[in-house]
Write a protein that holds these residues in place. Sequence first.
Motif, PDB file in Angstrom:
ATOM      1  N   TYR A  99      40.772  29.177  41.969  1.00 59.23           N
ATOM      2  CA  TYR A  99      40.010  28.348  41.027  1.00 59.23           C
ATOM      3  C   TYR A  99      38.557  28.220  41.478  1.00 59.23           C
ATOM      4  CZ  TYR A  99      38.972  24.550  37.782  1.00 59.23           C
ATOM      5  OH  TYR A  99      38.430  23.791  36.773  1.00 59.23           O
ATOM      6  N   GLU A 100      38.356  28.122  42.769  1.00 57.16           N
ATOM      7  CA  GLU A 100      37.013  27.955  43.322  1.00 57.16           C
ATOM      8  C   GLU A 100      36.251  29.268  43.485  1.00 57.16           C
ATOM      9  OE1 GLU A 100      37.923  25.939  46.957  1.00 57.16           O
ATOM     10  OE2 GLU A 100      38.478  24.090  45.922  1.00 57.16           O
ATOM     11  N   TYR A 101      36.914  30.392  43.232  1.00 57.18           N
ATOM     12  CA  TYR A 101      36.255  31.694  43.394  1.00 57.18           C
ATOM     13  C   TYR A 101      35.087  31.786  42.416  1.00 57.18           C
ATOM     14  CZ  TYR A 101      35.720  36.700  44.106  1.00 57.18           C
ATOM     15  OH  TYR A 101      35.225  37.943  44.418  1.00 57.18           O
ATOM     16  N   LYS A 106      38.062  30.532  37.477  1.00 55.09           N
ATOM     17  CA  LYS A 106      38.795  29.662  36.546  1.00 55.09           C
ATOM     18  C   LYS A 106      39.646  30.491  35.572  1.00 55.09           C
ATOM     19  CE  LYS A 106      35.667  25.735  36.818  1.00 55.09           C
ATOM     20  NZ  LYS A 106      34.692  26.154  37.790  1.00 55.09           N
ATOM     21  N   ILE A 107      39.137  31.628  35.142  1.00 57.28           N
ATOM     22  CA  ILE A 107      39.906  32.505  34.240  1.00 57.28           C
ATOM     23  C   ILE A 107      41.104  33.092  34.981  1.00 57.28           C
ATOM     24  CG2 ILE A 107      39.841  34.689  32.956  1.00 57.28           C
ATOM     25  CD1 ILE A 107      36.874  33.997  32.297  1.00 57.28           C
ATOM     26  N   LEU A 112      46.978  33.405  35.896  1.00 57.88           N
ATOM     27  CA  LEU A 112      48.120  33.335  36.816  1.00 57.88           C
ATOM     28  C   LEU A 112      49.008  32.134  36.522  1.00 57.88           C
ATOM     29  CD1 LEU A 112      46.293  34.305  40.126  1.00 57.88           C
ATOM     30  CD2 LEU A 112      47.858  35.741  38.785  1.00 57.88           C
ATOM     31  N   SER A 113      48.403  30.998  36.246  1.00 59.78           N
ATOM     32  CA  SER A 113      49.181  29.788  35.959  1.00 59.78           C
ATOM     33  C   SER A 113      50.073  29.978  34.738  1.00 59.78           C
ATOM     34  CB  SER A 113      48.261  28.593  35.721  1.00 59.78           C
ATOM     35  OG  SER A 113      47.595  28.247  36.887  1.00 59.78           O
ATOM     36  N   LYS A 142      43.859  40.269  34.441  1.00 63.61           N
ATOM     37  CA  LYS A 142      45.149  39.956  35.057  1.00 63.61           C
ATOM     38  C   LYS A 142      45.320  40.752  36.350  1.00 63.61           C
ATOM     39  CE  LYS A 142      50.109  40.100  34.118  1.00 63.61           C
ATOM     40  NZ  LYS A 142      51.138  40.480  33.131  1.00 63.61           N
ATOM     41  N   LYS A 143      44.966  42.022  36.317  1.00 66.59           N
ATOM     42  CA  LYS A 143      45.052  42.862  37.509  1.00 66.59           C
ATOM     43  C   LYS A 143      44.135  42.315  38.602  1.00 66.59           C
ATOM     44  CE  LYS A 143      44.828  47.634  38.949  1.00 66.59           C
ATOM     45  NZ  LYS A 143      43.762  48.394  39.442  1.00 66.59           N
TER      46      LYS A 143
END
Length: 181
Positions: A99-101, A106-107, A112-113, A142-143
């Motif tokens: 998330y912090e990347y 955030k995407i 993943l979530s 996604k990859k």
Amino acid sequence: MKQCALMYKGLNIDRDMVLHKTKLLMKIYRPVVWSASNRVLEVCESAEIYCSKQMEEALEYLANYAPDTEQEKFSEKVRSLFETQWLISLVDSTMNKIYEYPDNGKIYHEILSKQYLTVYKYTEQEMLEVLNMERSSYYDKKKEAIDLFAICLWGYTIPSMRGLFGIDDNELLEIPNFFKL
């Protein structure tokens, strides 16, 4: 994602091996969490059955007076829950890093979530609608998200949690073989 290739190399991680393990982990995560929630209820019920007492008194009974077979069964259930909790903590910590990347974190987190971690598994069409993406862009992201998850899990989260599995005779227990590189 060129940065991932550099991160794998910099962390000295075998990309193919950790991606395989990561995909296995993501595939089993939802059923494992579901199973754990059922086991928690079972453990609480087992503890409360003994003399219909409060949890603390029931645990004391199990530890001091229950037959060995009952103690062993209960201990195995509790140990399994702690191992599952450790797995959940690993995934949560890794997802926080994602998330912090700074680039699309955030995407990646949302992909993943919704695809692997939440109770409800989104379909491909739902994912495309929620993310407002074309199919090819979605699969690229996604990859990249799975690559980043693998890097964060095996390169940062697991190394930072070594030795947290538990204590046995004053020695730290080892991380399960699946999580070793």
